[in-house]
Design a protein around this motif. Structure first.
Motif, PDB file in Angstrom:
ATOM      1  N   GLN A  48      -9.336  -0.965  -0.835  1.00 17.63           N
ATOM      2  CA  GLN A  48     -10.146  -1.271   0.350  1.00 17.63           C
ATOM      3  C   GLN A  48     -10.539  -2.740   0.476  1.00 17.63           C
ATOM      4  N   ASP A  49     -10.579  -3.468  -0.616  1.00 15.48           N
ATOM      5  CA  ASP A  49     -10.978  -4.876  -0.517  1.00 15.48           C
ATOM      6  C   ASP A  49      -9.811  -5.833  -0.746  1.00 15.48           C
ATOM      7  N   ARG A  50      -8.596  -5.349  -0.615  1.00 16.20           N
ATOM      8  CA  ARG A  50      -7.408  -6.179  -0.810  1.00 16.20           C
ATOM      9  C   ARG A  50      -7.087  -6.955   0.469  1.00 16.20           C
ATOM     10  N   THR A  51      -6.520  -8.122   0.288  1.00 21.33           N
ATOM     11  CA  THR A  51      -6.071  -8.915   1.429  1.00 21.33           C
ATOM     12  C   THR A  51      -4.778  -8.320   1.990  1.00 21.33           C
ATOM     13  N   ASP A  52      -4.392  -8.759   3.159  1.00 20.80           N
ATOM     14  CA  ASP A  52      -3.129  -8.296   3.735  1.00 20.80           C
ATOM     15  C   ASP A  52      -1.958  -8.621   2.805  1.00 20.80           C
ATOM     16  N   ASP A  53      -1.973  -9.809   2.229  1.00 18.03           N
ATOM     17  CA  ASP A  53      -0.893 -10.189   1.308  1.00 18.03           C
ATOM     18  C   ASP A  53      -0.871  -9.295   0.074  1.00 18.03           C
ATOM     19  N   GLU A  54      -2.036  -8.964  -0.450  1.00 17.45           N
ATOM     20  CA  GLU A  54      -2.097  -8.067  -1.610  1.00 17.45           C
ATOM     21  C   GLU A  54      -1.591  -6.673  -1.246  1.00 17.45           C
ATOM     22  N   MET A  55      -1.933  -6.188  -0.067  1.00 12.21           N
ATOM     23  CA  MET A  55      -1.466  -4.869   0.363  1.00 12.21           C
ATOM     24  C   MET A  55       0.050  -4.874   0.549  1.00 12.21           C
ATOM     25  N   ARG A  56       0.591  -5.955   1.093  1.00 15.22           N
ATOM     26  CA  ARG A  56       2.047  -6.056   1.219  1.00 15.22           C
ATOM     27  C   ARG A  56       2.708  -6.041  -0.158  1.00 15.22           C
ATOM     28  N   ALA A  57       2.085  -6.719  -1.121  1.00 13.03           N
ATOM     29  CA  ALA A  57       2.630  -6.731  -2.484  1.00 13.03           C
ATOM     30  C   ALA A  57       2.590  -5.319  -3.085  1.00 13.03           C
ATOM     31  N   TYR A  58       1.504  -4.584  -2.861  1.00 16.63           N
ATOM     32  CA  TYR A  58       1.431  -3.193  -3.337  1.00 16.63           C
ATOM     33  C   TYR A  58       2.536  -2.361  -2.702  1.00 16.63           C
ATOM     34  N   ALA A  59       2.728  -2.523  -1.390  1.00 19.91           N
ATOM     35  CA  ALA A  59       3.763  -1.759  -0.684  1.00 19.91           C
ATOM     36  C   ALA A  59       5.153  -2.134  -1.192  1.00 19.91           C
ATOM     37  N   ASP A  60       5.385  -3.420  -1.370  1.00 21.17           N
ATOM     38  CA  ASP A  60       6.685  -3.867  -1.894  1.00 21.17           C
ATOM     39  C   ASP A  60       6.942  -3.289  -3.283  1.00 21.17           C
ATOM     40  N   ALA A  61       5.908  -3.275  -4.116  1.00 24.48           N
ATOM     41  CA  ALA A  61       6.058  -2.763  -5.482  1.00 24.48           C
ATOM     42  C   ALA A  61       6.327  -1.258  -5.490  1.00 24.48           C
ATOM     43  N   ALA A  62       5.785  -0.530  -4.523  1.00 25.54           N
ATOM     44  CA  ALA A  62       5.940   0.926  -4.476  1.00 25.54           C
ATOM     45  C   ALA A  62       7.196   1.367  -3.729  1.00 25.54           C
ATOM     46  N   PHE A  63       7.794   0.480  -2.960  1.00 22.78           N
ATOM     47  CA  PHE A  63       8.891   0.848  -2.059  1.00 22.78           C
ATOM     48  C   PHE A  63      10.042   1.568  -2.764  1.00 22.78           C
ATOM     49  N   ASP A  64      10.532   1.007  -3.839  1.00 23.71           N
ATOM     50  CA  ASP A  64      11.672   1.626  -4.532  1.00 23.71           C
ATOM     51  C   ASP A  64      11.323   3.015  -5.056  1.00 23.71           C
ATOM     52  N   ASP A  65      10.107   3.192  -5.576  1.00 27.75           N
ATOM     53  CA  ASP A  65       9.685   4.505  -6.060  1.00 27.75           C
ATOM     54  C   ASP A  65       9.590   5.507  -4.906  1.00 27.75           C
ATOM     55  N   ILE A  66       9.089   5.054  -3.762  1.00 29.95           N
ATOM     56  CA  ILE A  66       8.975   5.940  -2.598  1.00 29.95           C
ATOM     57  C   ILE A  66      10.364   6.367  -2.133  1.00 29.95           C
ATOM     58  N   VAL A  67      11.278   5.419  -2.014  1.00 30.21           N
ATOM     59  CA  VAL A  67      12.638   5.752  -1.586  1.00 30.21           C
ATOM     60  C   VAL A  67      13.295   6.695  -2.590  1.00 30.21           C
ATOM     61  N   ALA A  68      13.119   6.441  -3.869  1.00 25.00           N
ATOM     62  CA  ALA A  68      13.703   7.312  -4.905  1.00 25.00           C
ATOM     63  C   ALA A  68      13.163   8.728  -4.797  1.00 25.00           C
ATOM     64  N   GLN A  69      11.862   8.855  -4.560  1.00 26.22           N
ATOM     65  CA  GLN A  69      11.252  10.187  -4.449  1.00 26.22           C
ATOM     66  C   GLN A  69      11.744  10.922  -3.204  1.00 26.22           C
ATOM     67  N   VAL A  70      11.823  10.220  -2.087  1.00 23.97           N
ATOM     68  CA  VAL A  70      12.192  10.887  -0.836  1.00 23.97           C
ATOM     69  C   VAL A  70      13.689  11.234  -0.796  1.00 23.97           C
ATOM     70  N   THR A  71      14.489  10.571  -1.590  1.00 27.40           N
ATOM     71  CA  THR A  71      15.930  10.853  -1.603  1.00 27.40           C
ATOM     72  C   THR A  71      16.365  11.670  -2.808  1.00 27.40           C
ATOM     73  N   ALA A  72      15.445  12.024  -3.699  1.00 25.20           N
ATOM     74  CA  ALA A  72      15.782  12.828  -4.892  1.00 25.20           C
ATOM     75  C   ALA A  72      16.107  14.259  -4.485  1.00 25.20           C
ATOM     76  N   GLY A  73      16.981  14.844  -5.258  1.00 25.29           N
ATOM     77  CA  GLY A  73      17.237  16.262  -5.109  1.00 25.29           C
ATOM     78  C   GLY A  73      18.115  16.584  -4.001  1.00 25.29           C
TER      79      GLY A  73
END
Length: 73
Positions: A48-73
């Protein structure tokens, strides 16, 4: 969590994304919904107290895991 469960039950892949603070709650709720194998990805907490740049970094860091989860199985 309910939305992801609903999508999965209709055959549409989904991934639950939340901050690490909610790991235990997510496990309990997915079990109570009868879908304990629900795909999930957790980001650092707090957000909740992250800057826009920090939130983008969180999203970038999670992106590959999200894609892997949604395409698994």
């Amino acid at each position: 969590m309910h939305d992801i469960s609903d999508l999965e039950l209709r055959g549409i892949p989904g991934v639950f994304v939340a901050s690490q603070e909610f790991v235990t709650a997510a496990e309990a709720q997915s079990k109570s919904l009868g879908y304990s194998a629900m795909a999930r990805v957790f980001t650092p907490h707090p957000i909740q107290d992250r800057t826009d740049d920090e939130m983008r970094a969180y999203a970038d860091a999670a992106f590959d895991d999200i894609v892997a989860q949604v395409t698994a199985g």
